[in-house]
Design a protein around this motif. Structure first.
Motif, PDB file in Angstrom:
ATOM      1  N   LEU A   1       0.790  -1.197  -0.135  1.00 27.49           N
ATOM      2  CA  LEU A   1       0.146  -0.026   0.001  1.00 27.49           C
ATOM      3  C   LEU A   1       0.868   1.138  -0.096  1.00 27.49           C
ATOM      4  O   LEU A   1       1.651   1.280   0.933  1.00 27.49           O
ATOM      5  CB  LEU A   1      -0.842  -0.128   1.379  1.00 27.49           C
ATOM      6  N   ALA A   2       0.726   2.207  -0.908  1.00 28.22           N
ATOM      7  CA  ALA A   2       1.887   3.182  -1.077  1.00 28.22           C
ATOM      8  C   ALA A   2       0.945   4.136  -1.725  1.00 28.22           C
ATOM      9  O   ALA A   2      -0.223   4.198  -2.346  1.00 28.22           O
ATOM     10  CB  ALA A   2       3.059   2.522  -1.964  1.00 28.22           C
TER      11      ALA A   2
ATOM     12  N   PHE B   1      -3.831   5.104   6.049  1.00 29.41           N
ATOM     13  CA  PHE B   1      -2.739   5.173   5.531  1.00 29.41           C
ATOM     14  C   PHE B   1      -2.659   6.648   4.597  1.00 29.41           C
ATOM     15  O   PHE B   1      -1.647   7.119   4.193  1.00 29.41           O
ATOM     16  CB  PHE B   1      -2.032   4.342   4.740  1.00 29.41           C
TER      17      PHE B   1
ATOM     18  N   HIS C   1      -8.490  -3.579   2.014  1.00 27.20           N
ATOM     19  CA  HIS C   1      -6.867  -3.522   2.095  1.00 27.20           C
ATOM     20  C   HIS C   1      -6.505  -2.301   2.333  1.00 27.20           C
ATOM     21  O   HIS C   1      -5.360  -2.119   2.649  1.00 27.20           O
ATOM     22  CB  HIS C   1      -6.380  -4.032   1.069  1.00 27.20           C
TER      23      HIS C   1
ATOM     24  N   LYS D   1       3.440   2.747   2.335  1.00 23.72           N
ATOM     25  CA  LYS D   1       2.947   2.912   3.649  1.00 23.72           C
ATOM     26  C   LYS D   1       2.830   1.465   4.454  1.00 23.72           C
ATOM     27  O   LYS D   1       2.659   1.525   5.671  1.00 23.72           O
ATOM     28  CB  LYS D   1       1.766   3.599   3.375  1.00 23.72           C
ATOM     29  N   ASP D   2       2.611   0.667   3.614  1.00 22.32           N
ATOM     30  CA  ASP D   2       2.520  -0.663   4.449  1.00 22.32           C
ATOM     31  C   ASP D   2       2.821  -1.685   3.400  1.00 22.32           C
ATOM     32  O   ASP D   2       2.591  -1.802   2.201  1.00 22.32           O
ATOM     33  CB  ASP D   2       1.040  -0.919   4.904  1.00 22.32           C
TER      34      ASP D   2
ATOM     35  N   LEU E   1      -4.269   6.842   1.777  1.00 18.56           N
ATOM     36  CA  LEU E   1      -4.047   6.217   0.507  1.00 18.56           C
ATOM     37  C   LEU E   1      -4.930   7.101  -0.435  1.00 18.56           C
ATOM     38  O   LEU E   1      -5.857   7.774   0.040  1.00 18.56           O
ATOM     39  CB  LEU E   1      -4.225   4.972   0.348  1.00 18.56           C
TER      40      LEU E   1
ATOM     41  N   TYR F   1      -8.819   5.838  -5.890  1.00 16.40           N
ATOM     42  CA  TYR F   1      -8.585   5.760  -7.541  1.00 16.40           C
ATOM     43  C   TYR F   1      -9.739   5.630  -8.163  1.00 16.40           C
ATOM     44  O   TYR F   1      -9.811   5.638  -9.387  1.00 16.40           O
ATOM     45  CB  TYR F   1      -7.617   4.715  -7.822  1.00 16.40           C
TER      46      TYR F   1
END
Lengths: 626, 626
Positions: free
Chosen positions: A235-236, B567, B4, A308-309, B569, B572
């Motif tokens: 996860l980024a 996080f 996730h 991130k993970d 994220l 999208y």
């Protein structure tokens, strides 16, 4: 889905009635069983799931893990696998949670500034429409969950026996349970102690380091040089715009295969770590997660990658390796004795993960083998049927490895090594049928007819999987994919594509239907056990050319609407008509004079015959049944 | 499906993380709760399922039954309901097990020999393609199972509390839990004893004999004359060729509505037993199963009907009845106080089963009410929002009853009473939008904007449900139905249909995006709780006219790719493009200058505004939030 025919089913109709060994299934692994499957990965689980449709076969599946797989491992699902999931009843559900590949993009150095990557090309994933099913990415753990559910809800109520490691086996010919398997408890109070169980057959789905393979003296042969990859599920945050599209990235700093994953954010990176020297001794596996991330960041330059993970990561080396046989019969003994032990999946073929092939081919191994075990162990088929497994699947694995070698060599090449920068993209599109899983074409054998009558249905190549097309189910005027009615229930399919006569009129179709239902020579009459439903071994269906509004289902011969279940109700879902403007006869080039198409329980076209070829039909099935 | 993003989810992603009252949900019915739903039929269960997405609301649902419904009752599922199931995540699964209506056939006396029935006409079920969803028949029990699963897997982890009968209630204004409900245990050691629980709100989904309705002094008014029908779910042998097709049969001996059922063999017959005299006193309900069968056999003459099994049968009388209000606020008090008690489904409207309407309209009652309760009880919305439930739904029920009167009168007519024999079939086709559930059109109110800007998107009528169309999700190049991304999670949707400028270029779209993300006047900024994700109350999506290959998602303003989860994220899946050759702009007649389309949590179009109508947008939401 057929239910209620034996009385009202109030709850989930996917829960089938328990039968045979499923009625009071032993919670503990017994000392004796019909089939022992070693390993609950994709190859093993599909085998268990298919055998769960044979409740009179006592099947057990063991795994050294204490419970279900939780993370990591394979994630690429070909369309052929989704088609298979459809037969096991969970395609829609897994599609809903999976990532869908529609394009693959290729990135490489910016010609103006080669330190940066730019998008070189976009390719459609399945431009020819090879399949009506999607190409998915979803973790192997979920695939296993769905197969496990199917196995558990099937009549045999199979659940894995976790906590047993397989050590070795011997085959004591002449005994009822000739395969003696030594297991070791990996869990619980007996951890570390051994136990011997006996089985009629053992299936080794125990991975690349298979002990079953070792026990039968087979060896993986192939590449000496291995290639190493760092892989991570991450996860980024990134400004790379294609992070939700499958990408091959070749940059001056190395190469990455980026696989977006299910759930909207996770993605997997395969980061190339290069060839591994013969004397590396596993040193490459010490590559740290930090190093993998740093390497990925430099390859993706100028885009950022702020991790991130990391849900899972691994460094693995892989070679292209294959065993020369997939069972315990030495090559020189083929035809002299029947196999007792089989190996499937990674136990007999290993290759790179880059083409997303491994899990898929492994599942087809299991699908190929399981129904054969089911037929032999229920007394339908002779034991000789089992030798077709190794004969059919070893060559498929060989083809896979050849393909994957080519593909992974391409993936590992440096950008400047290509004359044409679009070479990789072109190769990917040109060879799409292979990675989507539809290149398998079994050659003539006891299970696959000669191509003598192939021209009667050119769109159903003998030896390849039955490619579905839409038809109209006459009873309820539902337009349906004919192939999707093929449930993984271990039955043979006989599709009668009718001639042009009206349903029920004197015609080759009507004549065939009557022969199939009544003649003592009919394979259905001959091979269906006494007292069983007419369609319990052969699922006979008809597709008429007559428009569905131009006849009543009651016009069709009784063979196509047999009685079934405890009330002897009529089966209404075996009579179809070609759809006007979208005729399956045109789409699959089926002769207007009709044809018989025989499809195996694992969905491959076994034979094509003219409507009047009754003797040939009987002769085809004769060696496949006792 | 998003998962996730807060870390790896290994198991079924449909199991959402428990939160609020779901973390340690009391197994026993507590003394105090936010919402008490009485009755676990379709109206009650959808309410519970929707409220299960609001884990900080303590919702309980009781039923007098000891457990789940097992058999009988409603089975007709309109396309609008399947669309709703899609939002609750179980459309594919229920479709797979349901019967699909594609045609309806009309049978009547053979003009040559009126003692026999013949097929008079075939009609397509949805010839205009009103919906991309199917028209289904499946037992109510399964619908309830799926809603129950959704409720159980949602953050609030709601499961029904069975074994409680609702007796009466009083409202003690001023208390924190003002509704005092008297319940009686129907099961277990306390059976027959009473218990008082207190709730902030009570929802009476307790059927045609609703005690909640009685408690709030509302009455069903309408027909005095009832019509009686014998209904049975049966397994039978018959040579009637259309037994797997929905049929209306009018014969000299009476009339039947034949409904094929799921599973391949079961079917339901509604056998007309005629009008019931006012002084019948329930005598018609003594009609035996044998009499119903004999009557059916004579109607179906010359076809045979050999009944093998009857899973369920009933004789019921039904009138067309309606309450004048759906909550506890007397008509003269509307606007003076906010409601505390609501009635939904059969508790406020009853009608015949013939148009397959009941369960469907009842579910929409619950869907309408539940998100409003969720918004009020989480402090987002003012209590006045709750008065819109009765205002909106009472008139819908009135329309339903008017339609059903017409339809059931037609169904009960004798063949010779029709001038034109195709009158019934014509009526059925002409009015298809009603029975498929898409005629609901809310009139201007605090929740539904004036039609001032309707011309900006003529294909999305304000007040009707958002009719989906396909778009391309840019991040992963997946072509998707935009409407199917609307999960039943209680969030408002704001769809920005962009003007023609490139994504990110200076344009009304970019300007709006920046205002929405940053301005203190933006409804998103204003009404999203501090610390919550940007998209937790408003799900903002954009559809560009620019081809998806002509821009990168990172070009789009940040409002359309907000950060989320622990996080931070990037999301999208909020950026779409019109599909070339199949543009949503063309299909739904959306202005090329763009438009804002506001869609309610229950999927109805609430407003349409120009891209620069920021003040109007803010003003629309102002009264809907605190």
């Amino acid at each position: 889905m057929q239910f209620h025919h034996n009385g009202y089913v109030s709850t989930d109709p996917r829960v089938e009635e328990a039968a045979g060994y499923g009625i009071d299934r032993a919670t503990e692994l017994p000392d004796e069983m019909d089939v022992l499957i070693v390993g609950s990965g994709p190859a093993g689980m599909i085998t268990a799931a298919q055998l769960a449709q044979f409740p009179n076969v006592n099947t057990r599946i063991i795994d050294r893990r204490p419970g279900r797989l939780e993370i990591g491992q394979a994630d690429g699902i070909q369309a052929r696998s989704v088609e298979t999931f459809q037969a096991f009843g969970f395609a829609e559900e897994i599609v809903a949670e999976a990532y869908w590949i529609t394009e693959m993009n290729f990135w490489g150095p910016d010609p103006k500034d080669p330190k940066n990557i730019v998008r070189h090309s976009r390719t459609m994933d399945d431009p020819q429409g090879i399949s009506e099913f999607k190409h998915l990415i979803v973790n192997q753990a979920r695939v296993l969950d769905y197969f496990a559910r199917f196995a558990k809800l099937s009549p045999a109520r199979i659940t894995p026996d976790y906590g047993y490691d397989f050590k070795s086996l011997t085959v004591e010919e002449g005994e009822e349970y000739p395969v003696h398997a030594v297991l070791e408890y990996t869990d619980g109070p007996n951890a570390g102690t051994e136990r011997v169980v006996r089985a009629k057959y053992v299936v080794g789905s125990d991975g690349a380091r298979s002990n079953v393979r070792r026990s039968i003296g087979a060896t993986l042969a192939g590449d000496q040089a291995f290639h190493a990859w760092g892989v991570m599920d991450t996860l980024a945050l990134t400004d790379f715009p294609d992070v939700r599209i499958k990408c091959a990235i070749h940059s001056e700093a190395g190469s990455i295969l980026l696989i977006p994953r299910e759930g909207g954010n996770l993605f997997r990176l395969y980061v190339d770590l290069g060839e591994v020297a013969a004397d590396d001794n596993g040193k490459v596996r010490q590559t740290s997660l930090d190093e993998i991330i740093k390497h990925a960041q430099s390859i993706m330059h100028p885009y950022t990658l702020e991790v991130k993970d990391v849900a899972w990561h691994s460094v693995y080396e892989v070679g292209h390796r294959l065993t020369d046989r997939f069972d315990d019969v030495l090559l020189e003994d083929i035809g002299k004795r029947d196999p007792r032990v089989f190996i499937t999946g990674d136990a007999c073929h290993t290759h790179s993960a880059k083409a997303g092939q491994g899990m898929n081919v492994s599942m087809q191994d299991g699908f190929n083998l399981a129904w054969k075990l089911g037929h032999v162990l229920t007394g339908l088929a002779p034991e000789s049927l089992l030798s077709t497994y190794s004969a059919e699947r070893q060559v498929i694995a060989k083809n896979l490895i050849d393909f994957d070698k080519e593909w992974s060599t391409l993936m590992a090449k440096k950008p400047e090594e290509f004359e044409d920068p679009s070479f990789v993209a072109d190769f990917y599109v040109r060879t799409a049928e292979f990675p989507s899983g539809f290149m398998t074409e079994y050659q003539p054998s006891v299970l696959t007819g000669e191509r003598t009558h192939q021209e009667l249905a050119a769109g159903f190549p003998i030896g390849k999987r039955f490619k579905s097309a839409e038809v109209m189910r006459c009873s309820d005027t539902n337009p349906l994919h004919l192939g999707h009615q093929h449930k993984a229930d271990g039955r043979w399919r006989i599709y009668v594509f009718a001639d042009q006569a009206a349903p029920g009129a004197a015609s080759p179709t009507t004549d065939l239907a009557e022969w199939l239902a009544e003649s003592p020579d009919s394979p259905i009459v001959k091979h269906t056990p006494a007292g069983a439903d007419f369609d319990s071994v052969f699922d006979l269906k008809v597709v008429y050319q007559t428009g569905y509004r131009d006849f009543d289902i009651t016009d069709a011969p009784a063979a196509f609407r047999p009685s079934y279940g405890k009330f002897g109700l009529m089966h209404y879902e075996k009579i179809f008509a070609a759809i006007e403007g979208n005729s399956i006869f045109d789409e699959r080039q089926v002769s207007k004079d009709g044809a018989i198409i025989v499809v195996r329980p694992d969905m491959y076209v076994a034979n094509i015959l003219p409507l009047d070829a009754k003797e040939e039909l009987a002769a085809f099935f004769a060696p496949l049944f006792k």
